[in-house]
Design a protein around this motif. Structure first.
Motif, PDB file in Angstrom:
ATOM      1  N   SER A 156       0.842  -1.192   0.000  1.00 58.98           N
ATOM      2  CA  SER A 156       0.000   0.000   0.000  1.00 58.98           C
ATOM      3  C   SER A 156       0.878   1.243   0.000  1.00 58.98           C
ATOM      4  CB  SER A 156      -0.921   0.004   1.223  1.00 58.98           C
ATOM      5  OG  SER A 156      -0.163  -0.054   2.406  1.00 58.98           O
ATOM      6  N   ALA A 157       0.319   2.349  -0.537  1.00 58.80           N
ATOM      7  CA  ALA A 157       1.095   3.586  -0.618  1.00 58.80           C
ATOM      8  C   ALA A 157       0.176   4.788  -0.668  1.00 58.80           C
ATOM      9  CB  ALA A 157       1.992   3.580  -1.851  1.00 58.80           C
ATOM     10  N   SER A 158       0.658   5.909  -0.130  1.00 61.24           N
ATOM     11  CA  SER A 158      -0.088   7.163  -0.226  1.00 61.24           C
ATOM     12  C   SER A 158       0.879   8.338  -0.215  1.00 61.24           C
ATOM     13  CB  SER A 158      -1.101   7.286   0.922  1.00 61.24           C
ATOM     14  OG  SER A 158      -0.451   7.406   2.158  1.00 61.24           O
ATOM     15  N   PHE A 159       0.394   9.469  -0.723  1.00 63.92           N
ATOM     16  CA  PHE A 159       1.172  10.705  -0.743  1.00 63.92           C
ATOM     17  C   PHE A 159       1.002  11.455   0.572  1.00 63.92           C
ATOM     18  CE2 PHE A 159       0.581  10.129  -5.320  1.00 63.92           C
ATOM     19  CZ  PHE A 159       1.795  10.550  -5.833  1.00 63.92           C
ATOM     20  N   SER A 160       2.029  12.226   0.932  1.00 63.94           N
ATOM     21  CA  SER A 160       1.889  13.153   2.052  1.00 63.94           C
ATOM     22  C   SER A 160       0.989  14.300   1.593  1.00 63.94           C
ATOM     23  CB  SER A 160       3.253  13.689   2.491  1.00 63.94           C
ATOM     24  OG  SER A 160       3.870  14.424   1.444  1.00 63.94           O
ATOM     25  N   PRO A 161       0.355  15.026   2.523  1.00 63.02           N
ATOM     26  CA  PRO A 161      -0.537  16.124   2.137  1.00 63.02           C
ATOM     27  C   PRO A 161       0.141  17.212   1.292  1.00 63.02           C
ATOM     28  CG  PRO A 161      -0.907  15.537   4.415  1.00 63.02           C
ATOM     29  CD  PRO A 161       0.305  14.766   3.965  1.00 63.02           C
ATOM     30  N   ASP A 162       1.455  17.400   1.453  1.00 59.88           N
ATOM     31  CA  ASP A 162       2.161  18.397   0.647  1.00 59.88           C
ATOM     32  C   ASP A 162       2.726  17.810  -0.649  1.00 59.88           C
ATOM     33  OD1 ASP A 162       4.365  16.930   1.487  1.00 59.88           O
ATOM     34  OD2 ASP A 162       5.221  18.554   2.687  1.00 59.88           O
ATOM     35  N   GLY A 163       2.566  16.504  -0.868  1.00 59.31           N
ATOM     36  CA  GLY A 163       3.005  15.853  -2.093  1.00 59.31           C
ATOM     37  C   GLY A 163       4.497  15.618  -2.199  1.00 59.31           C
ATOM     38  N   ARG A 164       5.245  15.836  -1.118  1.00 56.20           N
ATOM     39  CA  ARG A 164       6.710  15.684  -1.172  1.00 56.20           C
ATOM     40  C   ARG A 164       7.195  14.286  -0.805  1.00 56.20           C
ATOM     41  NH1 ARG A 164       8.861  19.859   2.764  1.00 56.20           N
ATOM     42  NH2 ARG A 164      10.798  18.835   2.190  1.00 56.20           N
ATOM     43  N   TYR A 165       6.334  13.510  -0.146  1.00 57.23           N
ATOM     44  CA  TYR A 165       6.755  12.210   0.355  1.00 57.23           C
ATOM     45  C   TYR A 165       5.755  11.124  -0.018  1.00 57.23           C
ATOM     46  CZ  TYR A 165       9.599  15.312   3.170  1.00 57.23           C
ATOM     47  OH  TYR A 165      10.459  16.297   3.556  1.00 57.23           O
ATOM     48  N   VAL A 166       6.248   9.896   0.001  1.00 59.25           N
ATOM     49  CA  VAL A 166       5.427   8.702  -0.194  1.00 59.25           C
ATOM     50  C   VAL A 166       5.523   7.874   1.073  1.00 59.25           C
ATOM     51  CG1 VAL A 166       5.243   6.524  -1.450  1.00 59.25           C
ATOM     52  CG2 VAL A 166       5.717   8.625  -2.695  1.00 59.25           C
ATOM     53  N   LEU A 167       4.400   7.390   1.521  1.00 59.01           N
ATOM     54  CA  LEU A 167       4.334   6.485   2.659  1.00 59.01           C
ATOM     55  C   LEU A 167       3.976   5.116   2.099  1.00 59.01           C
ATOM     56  CD1 LEU A 167       4.297   6.283   5.810  1.00 59.01           C
ATOM     57  CD2 LEU A 167       1.840   6.705   5.655  1.00 59.01           C
ATOM     58  N   SER A 168       4.787   4.111   2.405  1.00 57.08           N
ATOM     59  CA  SER A 168       4.493   2.763   1.901  1.00 57.08           C
ATOM     60  C   SER A 168       4.424   1.768   3.044  1.00 57.08           C
ATOM     61  CB  SER A 168       5.548   2.321   0.881  1.00 57.08           C
ATOM     62  OG  SER A 168       6.796   2.088   1.494  1.00 57.08           O
ATOM     63  N   GLY A 169       3.546   0.794   2.883  1.00 59.35           N
ATOM     64  CA  GLY A 169       3.419  -0.307   3.825  1.00 59.35           C
ATOM     65  C   GLY A 169       3.588  -1.597   3.053  1.00 59.35           C
ATOM     66  N   LEU A 202      -2.740   2.381   4.509  1.00 57.09           N
ATOM     67  CA  LEU A 202      -2.190   3.403   5.395  1.00 57.09           C
ATOM     68  C   LEU A 202      -2.281   4.752   4.735  1.00 57.09           C
ATOM     69  CD1 LEU A 202       0.671   3.822   3.849  1.00 57.09           C
ATOM     70  CD2 LEU A 202       1.469   2.079   5.377  1.00 57.09           C
ATOM     71  N   THR A 203      -2.185   5.809   5.550  1.00 55.68           N
ATOM     72  CA  THR A 203      -2.252   7.172   5.019  1.00 55.68           C
ATOM     73  C   THR A 203      -1.605   8.134   6.000  1.00 55.68           C
ATOM     74  OG1 THR A 203      -3.734   8.816   4.034  1.00 55.68           O
ATOM     75  CG2 THR A 203      -4.515   7.715   6.017  1.00 55.68           C
ATOM     76  N   PHE A 204      -1.164   9.272   5.494  1.00 54.54           N
ATOM     77  CA  PHE A 204      -0.670  10.345   6.348  1.00 54.54           C
ATOM     78  C   PHE A 204      -1.865  11.032   7.023  1.00 54.54           C
ATOM     79  CE2 PHE A 204       3.136  10.261   3.671  1.00 54.54           C
ATOM     80  CZ  PHE A 204       4.131  10.653   4.552  1.00 54.54           C
ATOM     81  N   SER A 205      -1.641  11.600   8.189  1.00 57.92           N
ATOM     82  CA  SER A 205      -2.681  12.456   8.787  1.00 57.92           C
ATOM     83  C   SER A 205      -2.700  13.777   7.999  1.00 57.92           C
ATOM     84  CB  SER A 205      -2.379  12.719  10.263  1.00 57.92           C
ATOM     85  OG  SER A 205      -1.198  13.468  10.398  1.00 57.92           O
TER      86      SER A 205
END
Length: 186
Positions: free
Chosen positions: A138-151, A181-184
């Motif tokens: 799974s993966a999602s972008f940070s709210p500012d679009g600068r980072y990737v969060l992966s599980g 998963l996701t960023f807050s």
């Protein structure tokens, strides 16, 4: 409050439209449906899928829909007309397919994940920009679009820098798969 009935097999992914008026559902029955939340009526079906739908997402402006499939492809759709715009190819996990999709906050990029890694795509061209090798389920972008969060399937959470593709931080491993998963927001 509402029941959305119409799929013939289990639903693998849902997404709410940014305006909160619609629900998008992807199913193992190879259908992608758009539902009106106020009436619980199916208002559109996106056709042209060749394999079960594993993941779905709305663009931040609600104009586009992204779907990930067992056949390792992603499809970009026009939400208004339900017409396919583009198919993205490049994933190779034939056993599990594309397990997650998401749009960047500005809607210019997409992420897709499979058991072998996360891919970053340019929406306008369909070109793959980068692969983050994390076994990313799974993966999602940070709210500012600068980072990737992966599980990943091994329970590892990783934050990546989009511009460099470098791993920034990992978090203690969980004992099982990280399916979502996701960023807050902050």
């Amino acid at each position: 409050i509402r029941a959305f009935i119409g799929h013939s097999s289990w639903i693998s992914s849902i997404a709410l439209s940014p305006d909160g008026k619609y629900v998008l559902s992807g199913s193992q029955d190879v259908t992608l449906n758009l539902w009106d939340i106020a009436t619980a009526q199916k208002i559109k079906q996106f056709t042209g899928h060749k394999s079960m739908i594993k993941s779905v997402a709305f663009s931040p402006d609600g104009k586009y829909v992204l779907s990930g499939h067992l056949d390792t492809t992603l499809k970009l759709w026009d939400a208004e007309t339900s017409k396919e715009i583009r198919t993205f190819t490049g994933h190779t996990d034939l056993l599990n397919g594309v397990t997650s999709v998401s749009f960047s906050p500005d809607g210019k990029y997409a992420l897709s994940g499979d058991f072998k890694g996360i891919k970053l795509w340019d929406i306008s061209t369909g070109q793959e920009i980068r692969t983050f090798l994390s076994g990313g389920f799974s993966a999602s972008f940070s709210p500012d679009g600068r980072y990737v969060l992966s599980g990943s399937v091994d329970g590892k959470i990783t934050i990546w820098d989009i511009s460099t593709g470098k791993e920034i931080r990992t978090f203690p491993e969980f004992s099982g798969w990280l399916k979502s998963l996701t960023f807050s927001p902050n």
